[in-house]
Design an enzyme around this catalytic site. Structure first.
Site, PDB file in Angstrom:
ATOM      1  N   ASP A  12       0.854  -1.185   0.000  1.00 13.81           N
ATOM      2  CA  ASP A  12       0.000   0.000   0.000  1.00 13.81           C
ATOM      3  C   ASP A  12       0.893   1.240   0.000  1.00 13.81           C
ATOM      4  O   ASP A  12       2.080   1.159   0.329  1.00 13.81           O
ATOM      5  CB  ASP A  12      -0.893   0.012   1.248  1.00 13.81           C
ATOM      6  CG  ASP A  12      -2.006   1.033   1.157  1.00 13.81           C
ATOM      7  OD1 ASP A  12      -3.010   0.761   0.479  1.00 13.81           O
ATOM      8  OD2 ASP A  12      -1.884   2.126   1.739  1.00 13.81           O
ATOM      9  N   CYS A  75      -3.715  -1.246  -2.178  1.00  9.20           N
ATOM     10  CA  CYS A  75      -3.944   0.155  -2.565  1.00  9.20           C
ATOM     11  C   CYS A  75      -4.843   0.236  -3.807  1.00  9.20           C
ATOM     12  O   CYS A  75      -4.494  -0.273  -4.873  1.00  9.20           O
ATOM     13  CB  CYS A  75      -2.592   0.804  -2.855  1.00  9.20           C
ATOM     14  SG  CYS A  75      -2.702   2.520  -3.302  1.00  9.20           S
ATOM     15  N   ASN A  76      -5.986   0.903  -3.652  1.00 13.74           N
ATOM     16  CA  ASN A  76      -6.910   1.057  -4.780  1.00 13.74           C
ATOM     17  C   ASN A  76      -6.281   1.889  -5.891  1.00 13.74           C
ATOM     18  O   ASN A  76      -6.484   1.623  -7.073  1.00 13.74           O
ATOM     19  CB  ASN A  76      -8.194   1.747  -4.318  1.00 13.74           C
ATOM     20  CG  ASN A  76      -9.005   0.901  -3.367  1.00 13.74           C
ATOM     21  OD1 ASN A  76     -10.002   0.313  -3.744  1.00 13.74           O
ATOM     22  ND2 ASN A  76      -8.591   0.818  -2.114  1.00 13.74           N
ATOM     23  N   CYS A 189     -10.692   3.222  -0.910  1.00  9.98           N
ATOM     24  CA  CYS A 189      -9.313   3.555  -0.519  1.00  9.98           C
ATOM     25  C   CYS A 189      -9.076   2.830   0.793  1.00  9.98           C
ATOM     26  O   CYS A 189      -9.926   2.855   1.693  1.00  9.98           O
ATOM     27  CB  CYS A 189      -9.175   5.066  -0.331  1.00  9.98           C
ATOM     28  SG  CYS A 189      -7.635   5.547   0.474  1.00  9.98           S
ATOM     29  N   HIS A 191      -7.432   3.350   3.307  1.00 10.67           N
ATOM     30  CA  HIS A 191      -7.393   4.108   4.559  1.00 10.67           C
ATOM     31  C   HIS A 191      -8.786   4.249   5.189  1.00 10.67           C
ATOM     32  O   HIS A 191      -8.906   4.399   6.404  1.00 10.67           O
ATOM     33  CB  HIS A 191      -6.810   5.502   4.325  1.00 10.67           C
ATOM     34  CG  HIS A 191      -5.315   5.487   4.142  1.00 10.67           C
ATOM     35  ND1 HIS A 191      -4.714   5.036   2.984  1.00 10.67           N
ATOM     36  CD2 HIS A 191      -4.313   5.853   4.983  1.00 10.67           C
ATOM     37  CE1 HIS A 191      -3.392   5.137   3.117  1.00 10.67           C
ATOM     38  NE2 HIS A 191      -3.125   5.633   4.314  1.00 10.67           N
TER      39      HIS A 191
HETATM   40  N1  DGL Z   1      -4.660   3.843   0.412  1.00  8.10           N
HETATM   41  C1  DGL Z   1      -4.545   4.124  -0.948  1.00  8.10           C
HETATM   42  C2  DGL Z   1      -5.711   3.610  -1.773  1.00  8.10           C
HETATM   43  O1  DGL Z   1      -6.317   2.625  -1.417  1.00  8.10           O
HETATM   44  C3  DGL Z   1      -4.249   5.523  -1.361  1.00  8.10           C
HETATM   45  C4  DGL Z   1      -3.945   6.579  -0.388  1.00  8.10           C
HETATM   46  C5  DGL Z   1      -3.007   7.557  -1.010  1.00  8.10           C
HETATM   47  O2  DGL Z   1      -1.812   7.281  -0.943  1.00  8.10           O
HETATM   48  O3  DGL Z   1      -3.456   8.540  -1.605  1.00  8.10           O
HETATM   49  O4  DGL Z   1      -6.036   4.154  -2.811  1.00  8.10           O
END
Ligand code: DGL
Length: 276
Positions: A12, A75-76, A189, A191
């Protein structure tokens, strides 16, 4: 080439993928996990495609060197460019956007919302994947949150920081919930599932989809079909590598309930040059 004892990789841009590692630990407690979070370069969601691909490939190479038997692209944002990274690893990969789309298509919905980073939103990756495998009448709304991942990354557990997280959430989600009346929301996402309790508190009754659940299920199915599931009786551990702050990662891992963390290690970040 791969063994039952080989670890599973989770990567991620930051700590967001802890929400995926947590699910895997719940479903497959015997498996050893290696986590990579690119803390030096978060947020990915505001970078260009070329830069995201370069940073992602750096992490893919790391995972290949670790000999992982499967790689979860938690990570999406990276999932949207995954086709440009696949040649860097020899193991099967699972990605968040595909898992999220699979989870949506298993439900009977007419209107679904997706919240994500700006990059994921602009790529239209979620609507395209969801609509490719769902009835045509389904409406997919998407919104990109410019600052939410970064706020979650650095404010978990801090009350004033969490108030800011909730303000950001409302700015993006109120319209989809109260004006567009979405029937459920994909947390697009990694997070965002880390603040799932806050989202549930703000929008009681709104069903949430965390792609991590489907990703962990698909992983178990794959390992089982390749006869690579770790034998019963073994307790899996978790090694964390980060280009960011080692102490912050150790703290966040404990805060989100990750189990059996064997070590948190610093790893040198990729240097971003002007061309990338
Ligand atoms: N956590 C990441 C996602 O799933 C992206 C967060 C980032 O780095 O902007 O997209």
């Amino acid at each position: 080439m791969f063994h039952r004892k080989s670890p599973i990789g989770v990567l991620d841009s930051g700590i967001g993928g802890f929400s995926v590692a947590r699910r895997v630990q719940q479903l497959l407690p015997g498996e050893d996990l290696i986590y990579f979070g690119d803390g030096a370069h978060i947020p990915y969601g505001n970078h260009s495609e070329q830069t995201i691909v370069a940073m992602a490939r750096y992490m893919f190479h790391f995972m290949e060197e670790q000999g992982v038997k499967a790689l979860l692209v938690a990570c999406n944002t990276i999932s949207c460019v995954i086709d440009q990274c696949l040649d860097a690893v020899s193991c099967p990969t699972f990605n968040a956007v595909q898992a999220g789309a699979d989870a949506v298509s298993a439900l009977e919905l007419e209107k679904v919302g997706v919240i994500s980073t700006v990059f994921t939103h602009n790529s239209r990756c979620y609507p395209q994947k969801i609509l490719a495998q769902s009835p045509k009448k389904l409406v997919v709304l998407s919104c990109g949150c410019p600052d939410l991942a970064r706020l979650v990354e650095h404010n978990l557990g801090d009350p004033s920081g969490m108030a800011e997280v909730e303000r950001e959430l409302r700015k993006e989600l109120d319209g989809m919930v109260y004006e567009e009346h979405i029937q459920c929301c994909v947390l697009g996402c990694t997070h965002y599932p880390l603040v799932e309790d806050s989202i549930r508190g703000l929008y009681p009754g709104l069903p949430l989809i965390d792609p991590a659940e489907e990703m962990a299920r698909q992983l178990r199915e794959d390992l089982s079909s390749r006869d690579l599931l770790r034998e019963e009786g073994h307790t899996g551990g978790l090694e964390i590598y980060t280009t960011g702050d080692v102490e912050e990662y150790a703290l966040r891992a404990a805060q989100v309930g990750l189990q059996r963390v064997r070590g948190v290690h610093a790893y040198p970040p990729m240097e971003l040059t002007c061309g990338v």
